[in-house]
Write an enzyme that holds these catalytic residues in place. Sequence first.
Site, short mmCIF file in Angstrom:
data_model
loop_
_atom_site.label_atom_id
_atom_site.label_comp_id
_atom_site.label_asym_id
_atom_site.label_seq_id
_atom_site.Cartn_x
_atom_site.Cartn_y
_atom_site.Cartn_z
N HIS A 35 0.82 -1.22 0.00
CA HIS A 35 0.00 0.00 0.00
C HIS A 35 0.85 1.26 0.00
O HIS A 35 0.36 2.34 -0.35
CB HIS A 35 -0.95 0.01 1.20
N GLY A 36 2.09 1.17 0.41
CA GLY A 36 2.93 2.37 0.39
C GLY A 36 4.19 2.17 1.20
O GLY A 36 4.27 1.28 2.04
#
Lengths: 468, 365
Positions: free
Chosen positions: A325-326
């Site tokens: 997700h990051g």
Amino acid sequence: MPFNTFTFFLFFLLALGTYWSISSWWLKKTTLLVFSQVFYAAWNPPFVILLWFATFSNWLIARQINTTSSDILRKFWLICSISVSLGLLVFFKYGDFVLNNFSELAKYLGIYFRPAPFNMVLPIGISFYTFHALSYTIDIYRRYSVATASLQDFALYMSFFPQLVAGPIVRAGHFLPQLRDSKSFNKDQLGWGLVLFIFGLFQKSVLADAVFAPVVDQLYAEPSLVSAWDAWIGVLAFSGQIFCDFSGYSTCAIGLALCFGFNFPDNFRAPYGAVGFSDYWRRWHISLSTWLRDYLYIPLGGNRGGVLATSRALMLTMLIGGLWHGASWMFMLWGGLHGMYLLAEHLLKPVANRLGIFFSNEGVAVATFFVVTFTWIPFRAPDGGVALAVVKALFRPDFPAIPAYTLLCACVCSVGLVWWHIAQNQAHAGAWFIRMPRLLQALTLGLCMLGIFLVSGGEPRGFIYFQF
Amino acid sequence: MASYISSSNLPVPHLRWTWIFCSALLMVLAYVGASEFFLAAKGFAATARDSEGRWLMERKRAASLGGDALILVGASRIQLGLDLKVLRQRTGREPVQLAIDGSSYVPVLQGLARDPEISGTVVVDIMPGPVGFGGENTGASAHFQAAYDAQQTSQFHWPTYLTVENWLADTARRHFINYADGARPLDSLVNRLLNAIATPQYLVTYPDRSRRADYQLVKMPDFYLSRVLRHIGNPKSIDINQPTEQLMRNIELYIAKINPESEAIQTQGGLNDLEAAVATIQARGGQVIFLVMPTSGLILAADSKRFPRAAYWDKLVSTTTAKTVHWQDHPELSGFTCPDGSHLDKRDINAFTNAIIEVAGLRMQ
């Protein structure tokens, strides 16, 4: 261009009109390919080259894997494909993160290391098309499918605009066969596709952006200034916001693809009605969770080994899922927490089954929802300090700082969403609409369109999952 | 075979799509038509929107005009207070409105100083208080200026969807009253259509980014008092639910007790920074004018208490090579009253603009 813009509306009409006015299937696919490149270039034109590179290299490598009989060579080409795909992802998405953490570690060890500023812009959708490419080559390596000879088909699989920037992560085995035969216009597909698109846009523009986001933004901007009222409703509202934002995008994507005659898989199935965490992950971002299961969890051993091996595979999968997700420790923490819940559920299953007779499914669903909701705090907070401040705010007695009307709207919609998911957790998404009388169908659709009009005109907010 | 994700979507239903979509669309069109009609009947009209895209266009124009540009920088007071048509006719120069409502002039002035293309006249609306370039990296003006700087990094500007989106959105807003003055149709419904005591549309934005306020349309003194309260930071000690006269007295008492800010907040560094920007523009043949726009009543009283002129404005005047104009120093500019305490009414701006042209020496030779 995001779906919630005037520009996309015009783009879609033009793409749809051109596509259905052409009779040649080859030309139809070329049209979709060209429109998909324009769609991607609308953000940052030079990044189209990156997409072409990922497409061409993976197509070429997959052909090599397919035609080579030597196991060593097949493995070599697979490693090449994984290196190209993950290399791009790591360079653009995690370069800064790796350098910063390395310099922090060096500082801790007493070594001065100051990396040159990286300042790399993250190409939009890179996490999604990288996963498309990876699943394609791995499946060919595993001999689950054969490489396509058509570069055009593969390029369309990688870049078909409804799913290009935020999924769902479509598998080649699901999409490429749909490119074999020409599609003829089907009024029902167009109608249902447009209905899904409008529902998705309503979820995004009205619920995520207009109802939930104002409360969430205020809570996370100044958590030390808000009361328990604001914090509880804000935390609940983020559950609503992220679901409506991402599920809204997926529903739009599924609807748009259907308008062109393509079938995409479901990506959400009433996740807040889930009974337990395994059930939750069978319902939330299904295309990612099944991808991680098939290409990470199972190769890591899955549940074939003992407790320790299963735990290791599960935790690694969830930590990597969080990191997907990051580039942030907060996403890792979020993934790690979910890994722990899944592990606890797995280990305590026999006890839970015995205790289960004392709890209703609805009760367990509400409990699961609350744990999932609190676990969103590290996901949404930019750092640990903000996350802790939000947790502290949950226990701060004071008068609400956020306007009562805004809080009430967010609260009612959050509760309504959970109730809806629990009530619909066995039903097919959209079945409720089909069962309605015709007049009510028109009224529902009209109200959704009206809602989208009413909240239009502000600065359009990007979809949350674009940044992943 | 890999366990592909489920494709068990519902089979595509066979419904009477034309009927459903036409009915739904009719419903939306009926609402849009009716709301436009009732908004117009209540005196609302479609306006342009003061967007980033529009500001960027004007900023680009400022650079292309060279020495002919008359660039206005500041916040709402100068945006509402000067008539661009009068400026154009009487100065012979091309006015460019770069003021940004509720935002600092600093990033814009810094940007103009950095830009070698800027060689015209720059009029800066200075609010009472300290000047300087520190801590101004946030807010709309910093954001707009950063967007402009980003555009200038290369000769060729890649068009993105935002180029088209800004144009489409501006076009929609110019033609629908539901979007008047930056509102969303939901705001128009709640605050304008359903609210029996809705604030009328007293503010209109024009495509050249100038704005006009008609204070005869708003309820006074309530509007004035709410502006004053906002200006002094909505102090919690003042109960806003008391009768108007009592509220007025309490605000007056509050302002009477305001102490001047410490003079130390006006640093020599701040004055030097500002002068450096002035010198850069003037070295290119441009001219900079610092202007203090009129204020009235309790806003003037509050500003005078917090920022005594001698400690701020007079210091600036003594250190800058820019031309300086304070409305209190010129009888031609002192005769105007700001109905809300902070901005001029649309009926006064023609006369005020003419007066400024004379006082600042901007009249066409």
